[in-house]
Design a protein around this motif. Structure first.
Motif, short mmCIF file in Angstrom:
data_model
loop_
_atom_site.label_atom_id
_atom_site.label_comp_id
_atom_site.label_asym_id
_atom_site.label_seq_id
_atom_site.Cartn_x
_atom_site.Cartn_y
_atom_site.Cartn_z
N GLY A 294 0.84 -1.20 0.00
CA GLY A 294 0.00 0.00 0.00
C GLY A 294 0.87 1.24 0.00
N GLU A 295 0.24 2.41 -0.19
CA GLU A 295 1.00 3.65 -0.22
C GLU A 295 1.52 3.97 1.18
OE1 GLU A 295 -0.15 6.99 -2.95
OE2 GLU A 295 -0.82 7.79 -1.04
N MET A 296 2.77 4.45 1.24
CA MET A 296 3.32 4.73 2.57
C MET A 296 2.75 6.04 3.12
SD MET A 296 7.01 6.45 2.18
CE MET A 296 6.90 6.77 3.92
N ARG A 297 2.87 6.19 4.42
CA ARG A 297 2.46 7.45 5.04
C ARG A 297 3.71 8.17 5.51
NH1 ARG A 297 -0.68 3.86 7.29
NH2 ARG A 297 0.26 4.02 9.37
N PRO A 703 14.37 13.87 15.63
CA PRO A 703 13.29 14.58 16.34
C PRO A 703 12.84 15.80 15.54
CG PRO A 703 15.10 14.06 17.83
CD PRO A 703 15.57 13.69 16.46
N GLY A 704 11.54 16.02 15.54
CA GLY A 704 11.00 17.23 14.90
C GLY A 704 10.94 17.15 13.39
N ALA A 705 11.25 15.97 12.82
CA ALA A 705 11.28 15.88 11.34
C ALA A 705 10.10 15.07 10.84
CB ALA A 705 12.57 15.24 10.89
N LEU A 706 9.75 15.35 9.59
CA LEU A 706 8.71 14.58 8.92
C LEU A 706 9.38 13.96 7.70
CD1 LEU A 706 5.68 13.97 8.75
CD2 LEU A 706 5.38 16.09 7.46
N VAL A 707 9.31 12.63 7.57
CA VAL A 707 10.06 11.96 6.50
C VAL A 707 9.12 11.17 5.61
CG1 VAL A 707 11.69 10.08 6.06
CG2 VAL A 707 12.24 11.82 7.74
N CYS A 708 9.37 11.20 4.29
CA CYS A 708 8.62 10.32 3.40
C CYS A 708 9.56 9.85 2.30
CB CYS A 708 7.41 11.04 2.82
SG CYS A 708 7.88 12.38 1.73
N TYR A 717 5.56 11.48 -6.43
CA TYR A 717 4.53 10.67 -5.77
C TYR A 717 5.14 9.90 -4.61
CZ TYR A 717 1.36 11.39 -9.73
OH TYR A 717 0.54 11.94 -10.67
N LEU A 718 4.32 9.65 -3.59
CA LEU A 718 4.78 8.80 -2.49
C LEU A 718 5.02 7.38 -3.01
CD1 LEU A 718 2.54 9.69 0.57
CD2 LEU A 718 4.94 10.23 0.21
N CYS A 719 6.04 6.72 -2.47
CA CYS A 719 6.28 5.34 -2.86
C CYS A 719 5.32 4.42 -2.13
CB CYS A 719 7.71 4.94 -2.49
SG CYS A 719 8.90 5.67 -3.59
N ARG A 720 5.23 3.19 -2.64
CA ARG A 720 4.50 2.16 -1.90
C ARG A 720 5.41 1.63 -0.80
NH1 ARG A 720 0.26 -0.49 -4.82
NH2 ARG A 720 -0.33 0.77 -6.61
N VAL A 754 3.33 14.21 -3.23
CA VAL A 754 1.87 14.08 -3.37
C VAL A 754 1.48 12.61 -3.28
CG1 VAL A 754 1.55 16.15 -4.78
CG2 VAL A 754 2.11 14.00 -5.89
N THR A 755 0.22 12.37 -2.90
CA THR A 755 -0.29 11.00 -2.84
C THR A 755 -0.65 10.57 -4.26
OG1 THR A 755 -2.51 11.81 -2.55
CG2 THR A 755 -1.24 11.39 -0.54
N SER A 756 -1.04 9.32 -4.42
CA SER A 756 -1.33 8.82 -5.78
C SER A 756 -2.48 9.59 -6.41
CB SER A 756 -1.64 7.33 -5.73
OG SER A 756 -2.65 7.11 -4.76
N SER A 757 -3.34 10.17 -5.55
CA SER A 757 -4.47 10.94 -6.13
C SER A 757 -4.02 12.34 -6.52
CB SER A 757 -5.59 11.02 -5.11
OG SER A 757 -5.10 11.65 -3.93
N GLY A 758 -2.77 12.69 -6.17
CA GLY A 758 -2.26 13.99 -6.60
C GLY A 758 -2.38 15.08 -5.54
N SER A 759 -2.86 14.74 -4.31
CA SER A 759 -2.98 15.80 -3.31
C SER A 759 -1.71 15.84 -2.45
CB SER A 759 -4.21 15.56 -2.43
OG SER A 759 -4.16 14.23 -1.95
N PRO A 760 -1.23 17.06 -2.11
CA PRO A 760 0.00 17.18 -1.31
C PRO A 760 -0.18 16.50 0.06
CG PRO A 760 -0.73 19.33 -2.10
CD PRO A 760 -1.82 18.37 -2.44
#
Length: 1549
Positions: A294-297, A703-708, A717-720, A754-760
């Motif tokens: 599935g798509e990662m968060r 700490p304090g970071a957001l990673v994707c 696009y986000l990876c699976r 962005v997610t697979s639907s294209g939203s940030p």
């Protein structure tokens, strides 16, 4: 593999069964020596001496071993190495090299893969002795050309045991055979066993065929070693081998399945679009693994903790500690013996930084203006062993609100990458560089005593920051300490994959936030001690050792690189001595300490709570960590203290493994399928397959970071979950931009995933880290590579580090230095190609190195399923170095592309790698177009039939009686006896000889009488005239006509080179059936001399008469032939394909030829023309001997040989005699261009003026050499030569003068053809300068009386305008036939009398054997008609048929000559379907091997052909005939007979 795959202990082979380890002390010392040598701290000689001493006691045991047994033993040892699961840790005294790049698993995989191949032979390149002596004289061993090798016997035996007949007709033998010829086929991994469910049975028969094939391979290798005798025609085999054998091949390569190959050079499927030249598109493989998760968060790090007394900025921290804990130690610097030199306290750091800040702002001025203002950039140039001065300078700049830009100390003006650093400094506007006194003294100086300006650098003012140069600030001066904001704090440099250097800007707030995050992640507490081995100027060394340390009042023990080289254990000793809590190292440091670790009982690492491995993201760090733990766990190192981390210059620290007291999940390992990774998919490999990659996690997000993780290409696009992508970070502690590069900044620092639907996924922007990885279980971060090291080959991605590891695991340390391997990809023919370059040890023999290279190819092929395009070995210490050891990859790549690497061994494998060649062209059988449809087709297309003719001469003929040339001479001798006809010049430019009409007539009479009286010749006898270029030659020619004999002009032998030139003379005399030779006394002596007897049978010469002193007698009557169709003379010449061909010229043809030339060039008795041509055949002979007598003009004769001593002879003569018309050959033009190019000024002073020349014509039987004629025109424009004057002529054997520019008529036109269409025998005109365009100049105007038509080479039908076909010619001066040995006439009858198959079937044509086309131009000729231009493309005999297409050698040669400045000349030919390229090297022999890759690249890129053999020879080896044409067939014969004495011969696999 001098070490066993698993244990890594150096072994001494006593006996194939027993291996005794050397004593530990000796091993240790050896390891230290290795280290010194690999770092360049000891010379090769010194190394060998010391090593010899150490091993002396054990040597006798080593020598008694049969090398073949050693090899076999090594293989078995490695093949039976313990499986990765069973931890064989105890015996592993960690002395094994390459640990950074090897997990044991990997080494075993490589060894197992190689064991499958056994010792496969490949044709070894041959190399001239002098090329070998590059690195050291002792290292040189002559290339072994003997054909018996020790292990051959064992292989043969195996072959016999295994199968009753080694040549069993098993389909895979053919596969093997082809593979041997081609290097390894691309997917030769475990497919033979794994792809069949009943693997065993299949495998057993596979070994049979394999060993049989090895025998074949051996034979094959040796035939090629002994001298280039023809290899077997591999194409036949290849066609029969079908792919169903190895089902895995197709998926690996992206080829459609079941696609059978048609020839060795044709390894791809593509469609014939337009000109069939589109390279094959790699179809994605239907079976390739696809991500299924599935798509990662996005992953959140822990929140940054709120600390009450957290300082508002880093400088506030410094002020606080400087004031409240002034005595507290901040930084201890060590010298090269490991002794502490100086400890900087926080008080000192604070006061010294203030002093420097005050000095920079107030004491430096230019023109009474302060030199620096807040916000200016300042370069920090500090050596790696002086952290104290650096730290003071760094904080001094921050206090002065200046922006420090730390860079490496430049050592020479040509440092690798130095120019790029200069570019960075220039773009940052740096004008001042801070440095230490010692460093400033060591920089290279100009004569003025100032530091030189390095290449590409801006002008810098150098300021020394030592105490005496800085001043104490007044009491009331305080530096401004503000809250950390968004203004730039410092700029860290980074080099990109391409070698460009970027500056990453870090703001004050990001610097503070990063320190905060690191403090929380590493749990730093006030006053802790840390040891830092890393470079403190950038990256983790700067973040931990200079910034975060000040935040937390840490005490840093800084260990310089120079100390690590002397004592790799130093950092461990310091951890022990200072009871350090944290150490910051790279896996290299752990590896080095393992090598050197003495049995020291007194070291304890129990104080360490964190061992931060800064390059933990390097996939190969895991093996270093494991090996280090194995050894040092006994010394108190806790397993959980090892904390790998991942970082990038842009995002700073991305993730780090936390110490366990923070309650984090346990560390993880993943064993991933290498093949899955190449498709960007994560597949955990449970089975113990060969091609796996083991990676460790790099802990949790900061700490304090957001990673994707985002996809590598296109929209982010986000990876699976099971997909590898680029890790992106959004946090307050990343860099903010690339300085001065807004476009790149936006792409890297402001990415919005962005997610697979294209939203940030978030309203925050993210920074790309250029790390490739995925998020594993427990939210652990895994890194599998870096974007910089990624090589995308045929739709799959490979990591350079992985390939390095595989290469090193082959035979670690035996042939190459550890860590001195560069892997990169170059783009050739629309795809990336992998290049591996390694530094070879000087003691490795040719044979060994070559064997190592072939094994590396096999290993990479097996494990990564990818072919290596080029593998090169360079002498030790010659690859460009990065500042702190290591290889400067981009600089190495640049040198490779520039041909400046100077390898000592090279192996190219284009046949295996290049799979996207266009589809070979296939002629459609049975669909010949009939005559009617062709005519209709031409009419429909509005094409006229391609036919053209010169002026009509029929009405000019005097029908009363035919004039023979001998009559004309007699008539001139009576009518204008003293009119000068000939003037011969010598090398000094003075007149050597002249002849008026009557003088020539009288000389000819004497010759005729001598022939009749002394020679007793009959009419019709053939007489060979062997004279140097001069008037004697002309007089004897007419003497023969007077006597009714048939003259044959022959070039005299060269006295210095009788062995090659005399046989040609003999051959012409014999073939022409000459009954007498006329010559000078000197040549007569030469023909009968002892030296001549060594080359030919001198007794077999016919009668030889010398014509030096002939009696003055008058001839009673001149012979008159009964009919003009009688034979006048024979014209012998050697064609470019090396065939001696004589043509018969009748009296009628001779007169017609003279008449046409007279009309075309407007020749009258008052004219003077200058001729610089050889007078022995073709148009040169006609202009030299015939035309003056016919037209009465005066000819100034310049023998071309004289130009060798006086290059300006011809042009001076043209100027002196004001010749309006002059003729020369290409070789003469080349001599003038090369010899006089720089002397035009001197010639002008000698009043050489060429403005008199209206036409200067090059006499040739080839396509016009437009580059040469243009450069000639350009050079001599300064001497008044009109650019319109230079033109070319065209003639051939059947008609020596088809075209000639002449004096009137439009200028020659030039068109541009598409070279790709030309290969398909099509003419497609393109614009000048368009890609693949080939300029073609018209070959002069068609002569009066000559008709030309273009005919289809196969159907013999007429072709339309602008269609390529064979040029046919009809004219009164066509030769009447070949004069050959009886019986061959039938073969060539149609050359002289052939008819069109339809259309005008009455006219008799002669076939020229040249391809060309006619094109109607917009110009009008003298008669007012539209002018038809004839373009000659090349000789049909010379063309190469490759991959179903027709290539002209000159096109390939032009590309090759352009590829490197040292290639003086080039010639190509084919040898059993292989393209052989011979290049003359005009430089040092060191450059010979550089040419191999460049030649292969350029021929692939521009011609879509794979070069089979590259031969590098000395200048002048390629034979050239008198017209300046290359004799490619002679060269081919020389190559096959091994007579070229090449510098290097490379066989591409």
């Amino acid at each position: 593999m001098a070490e066993r795959g698993s244990s890594g202990v150096l072994m001494v082979m006593l006996d194939p069964g027993i291996a005794t380890p050397l004593p530990a002390g000796v091993r240790e010392k050896l390891a230290e020596l290795e280290l010194e040598l690999s770092e360049g701290d000891i010379t090769q000689k010194g190394y060998e001496k010391k090593r010899g001493k150490l091993l002396a006691p054990y040597i006798p045991q080593i020598q008694g071993v049969d090398p073949s047994l050693q090899i076999d033993h090594r293989i078995h040892a490695s093949a039976q190495a313990a499986p990765p699961g069973s931890k064989q840790n105890k015996p592993r005294v960690a002395n094994s090299r390459d640990e950074r790049f090897r997990s044991d698993l990997h080494t075993e995989a490589v060894q197992a893969a190689l064991a499958k191949y056994k010792e496969r032979k490949m044709p070894m390149p041959s190399k001239r002795r002098s090329v070998l002596v590059q690195s050291s004289v002792e290292a040189c061993t002559p290339p072994d050309t003997s054909s018996a090798s020790e292990d051959e016997g064992s292989l043969r035996r195996q072959g016999r045991i295994c199968s009753s007949s080694p040549y069993q007709a098993h389909p895979s033998v053919e596969h093997w055979f082809n593979r041997v010829i081609q290097g390894s086929s691309t997917s030769s991994s475990a497919s033979s066993t794994s792809s069949h469910p009943g693997g065993r049975a299949h495998h057993s028969c596979n070994t049979t065929s394999a060993s049989a094939a090895t025998v074949l391979a051996d034979l094959m290798a040796h035939t090629q070693l002994d001298g280039p005798s023809a290899p077997p025609d591999v194409t036949g085999l290849w066609e029969r081998s079908v792919h169903e054998e190895r089902p895995q091949v197709a998926p690996a390569r992206g080829l459609p399945r079941g696609h059978t190959h048609t020839s060795v050079l044709e390894t791809a499927d593509g469609t014939d679009r337009g000109d069939g030249e589109a390279t094959d598109v790699q179809h994605p493989d239907p079976n390739q693994p696809k991500p299924e998760g599935g798509e990662m968060r996005a992953l959140h790090g822990d929140p940054l903790g709120v600390i009450t007394n957290w300082p508002p900025s880093l400088l506030a921290s410094l002020q606080r500690w400087g004031s409240t804990h002034a005595k507290s130690p901040c930084l201890t610097a060590l010298d090269n013996t490991g002794k502490p030199v100086y400890t900087l306290t926080y008080g000192k750091l604070w006061t010294r930084s203030q002093k420097l800040a005050f000095t920079l702002l107030n004491k430096l001025s230019s023109r009474n203006e302060p030199l620096l203002r807040p916000g200016d950039r300042v370069a920090l140039v500090f050596p790696n062993n002086d952290p104290v001065m650096f730290m003071v300078a760094f904080y001094g700049c921050l206090l002065a609100e200046l922006v420090p830009v730390p860079i490496e100390v430049p050592l020479t003006r040509k440092d690798a990458g130095g120019q790029q650093v200069g570019f960075l400094l220039g773009s940052c506007g740096v004008t001042l560089a801070l440095t230490t006194d010692a460093c400033q003294k060591g920089l290279p100086k100009a004569q003025t005593g100032e530091v030189v300006t390095f290449k590409g650098w801006p002008r810098l003012l150098w300021f020394v920051t030592d105490g005496k140069h800085v001043v104490k600030p007044p009491k009331d001066w305080h530096p401004p300490i503000r809250e950390a904001g968004d203004e730039i704090a410092y700029i860290e440099y980074k080099s990109s994959k391409e070698g460009s250097t970027m500056g990453i800007t870090v703001s004050h707030s990001a610097m503070l936030a990063h320190c905060h995050a690191l403090t929380q992640a590493c749990g730093y507490t006030e006053g802790e001690i840390i040891t830092n081995v890393l470079d403190f100027k950038r990256d983790a060394g700067l973040w931990h050792g200079v910034l975060t340390s000040v935040m937390n009042r840490l005490h840093v023990i800084s260990i310089p690189y120079s100390l690590m080289k002397v004592n790799p254990l130093s950092w461990i000793q310091k951890v022990h001595t200072y009871k350090a809590r944290v150490a910051v190292v790279k896996s290299r440091d752990m590896h080095w300490s393992l090598l050197a670790q003495r049995e020291q009982r007194d070291i304890s690492l129990s104080s360490l709570r964190m061992l931060i491995v800064a390059d933990g993201a390097n996939p190969w760090s895991i093996s270093s960590c494991d090996a280090f733990l194995n050894v040092f766990q006994a010394r108190g190192l806790r397993p959980e203290a090892i904390c790998p981390c991942a970082s990038s210059s842009e995002a700073m620290t991305v993730a780090i493994r936390r110490p366990p007291e923070m309650g984090v999940p346990p560390p993880g390992k993943a064993v991933l399928s290498m093949s899955g990774l190449s498709y960007g998919v994560i597949r955990v490999d449970t089975e113990e397959k060969l091609s796996v990659l083991t990676v460790q996690d790099v802990g949790q997000v900061m700490p304090g970071a957001l990673v994707c993780v985002i996809q590598l290409e296109g929209t982010p696009y986000l990876c699976r979950m099971d997909e590898v992508g680029e890790i992106c970070v959004s946090s307050s502690s990343t860099g903010i931009s690339y300085y001065g590069l807004p476009g790149m900044t936006k792409n890297v620092f402001e990415t919005i995933p962005v997610t697979s639907s294209g939203s940030p996924i978030s309203d925050r922007t993210f920074t790309r880290t250029s790390l490739l990885g995925f998020i594993g279980p427990d939210n652990l971060v895994f890194v599998v590579g870096k974007l910089d090291g990624l090589m995308a080959v045929s739709g799959r991605r490979h990591n350079a580090d992985d390939v390095v590891a595989t290469a090193l695991a082959v035979e670690p340390m035996k042939f190459v230095y550890r860590g001195r391997i560069a892997v990169f990809s170059v783009s050739v023919l629309h795809d990336e190609r992998i290049v591996v370059v390694a530094e070879q040890r000087p003691d490795a023999s040719e044979e060994d190195s070559f064997q190592w290279m072939s094994r590396v190819l096999q290993a990479i092929d097996s494990i990564h399923q990818v072919g290596v395009y080029c593998l090169a070995l360079v002498p030790a210490n010659t690859l460009p170095k990065a500042p702190l050891g290591g290889i400067h990859i981009s600089e190495s790549k640049q040198r490779f592309l520039d041909g400046a690497l100077h390898p000592c061994n090279v192996l190219m494998c284009p046949h295996t790698c290049v799979t996207n060649l266009p589809k070979p062209r296939q002629k459609q059988p049975g669909t010949e177009v009939g005559p009617a449809s062709m005519i209709v087709g031409n009419l429909v297309a509005g094409k006229r039939i391609a036919q053209a003719c010169g002026r009509d001469v029929s009405q000019l003929e005097d029908h009363d009686q035919f004039l023979y040339l001998q009559d004309v001479l007699q008539w001139r001798a009576q009518a204008t006896p003293d009119h000068p006809l000939f003037l011969l010049l010598n090398a000094k430019g003075t007149v050597a000889n002249t002849a008026s009409c009557v003088q020539l007539h009288k000389r000819a009479e004497r010759v005729a009488i001598a022939l009749m009286e002394r020679g007793r010749l009959n009419t019709g006898d053939h007489v060979a005239l062997v004279y140097p270029p001069g008037i004697d030659l002309i007089a004897t020619f007419y003497g023969c006509l007077y006597a009714g004999c048939v003259p044959v002009t022959v070039r005299p032998p060269h006295p210095q080179n009788l062995t090659t030139t005399l046989p040609t003379v003999k051959m012409i005399v014999e073939v022409s059936k000459s009954v007498c030779i006329l010559t000078t006394q000197a040549i007569m002596k030469l023909l009968k001399s002892k030296e001549a007897a060594a080359a030919v049978d001198v007794k077999a010469w016919p009668l030889i008469l010398d014509t030096d002193d002939l009696p003055r007698k008058r001839i009673p009557q001149i012979y008159k032939p009964p009919t003009p169709e009688m034979l006048a003379y024979l014209d012998f010449s050697v064609s470019t394909t090396g065939i001696l061909a004589g043509v018969k010229m009748s009296h009628a043809a001779t007169s017609a030829l003279c008449r046409s030339i007279k009309l075309q060039c407007e020749l009258y008795p008052s004219r003077q023309i200058a001729i610089c041509l050889d007078p022995y055949c073709g148009l040169g002979f006609a202009l030299w001997c015939l035309c003056s007598v016919y037209s009465g003009h005066q000819s100034i004769l310049v023998p071309p040989l004289e130009l060798e001593t006086n290059a300006s002879l011809w042009l001076s003569a043209v100027s002196q005699y004001k010749a309006r018309v002059t003729f020369c050959s290409y070789s003469v033009m080349e001599m003038c261009t090369k010899g006089l190019g720089s002397q035009t000024e001197a010639l002008r002073l000698r009043s050489v003026n060429l403005s008199c020349v209206r036409t200067c014509m090059v006499v040739a039987e080839e396509r016009p050499r437009i580059a040469l004629t243009q450069s000639f025109s350009k050079i001599f424009k300064d001497l008044g030569l009109s650019p319109r004057a230079v033109s070319t002529t065209f003639g051939c054997r059947v008609n020596v003068a088809v075209c000639l520019q002449g004096t009137s008529g439009p200028d020659p036109t030039t068109v541009y053809l598409d070279m790709r269409a030309l290969r398909h025998d099509r003419v497609r005109l393109v614009e000048r300068g368009s890609p693949h365009s080939l300029p073609l100049m018209e070959s002069g105007k068609i002569l009066p009386g000559v008709k030309v038509i273009i005919a289809n080479t196969e159907t013999k039908g007429p072709l339309g305008d602008s269609h390529l076909g064979e040029i046919w010619v009809s004219s009164p001066h066509n030769a009447t036939g070949y004069y050959t040995v009886y019986g061959e006439e039938a073969l060539h009858a149609d050359h002289f009398s052939t008819r069109l198959s339809f259309g005008d079937t009455q006219t008799v044509w002669a076939r020229t054997g040249y391809l060309g086309f006619l094109r109607r131009t917009e110009l009008t000729d003298a008669s007012g008609e539209r002018h038809d231009a004839l373009y000659v493309v090349g000789s049909l005999d010379e063309t190469l048929e490759l991959r179903g297409m027709r290539y002209h050698p000159i096109d390939i040669e032009t590309s090759v000559i352009r590829s490197h400045k040292s290639i003086a000349e080039c010639a190509v030919f084919t040898w059993t379907n292989l393209l052989v390229v011979v290049v003359e090297l005009e430089g040092s022999e060191q450059e010979a091997l550089d040419l191999v890759a460049l030649v292969t690249n350029v021929v692939l890129e521009e011609h879509y052909l794979i070069v089979g053999v590259v031969v590098v020879v000395d200048p002048g080896v390629i034979p050239i005939n008198s017209r300046g044409e290359k004799q490619r067939m002679h060269l081919r014969d020389g190559f096959l007979a091994d007579q070229l004495d090449p510098i290097y011969v490379a066989y591409n696999m």
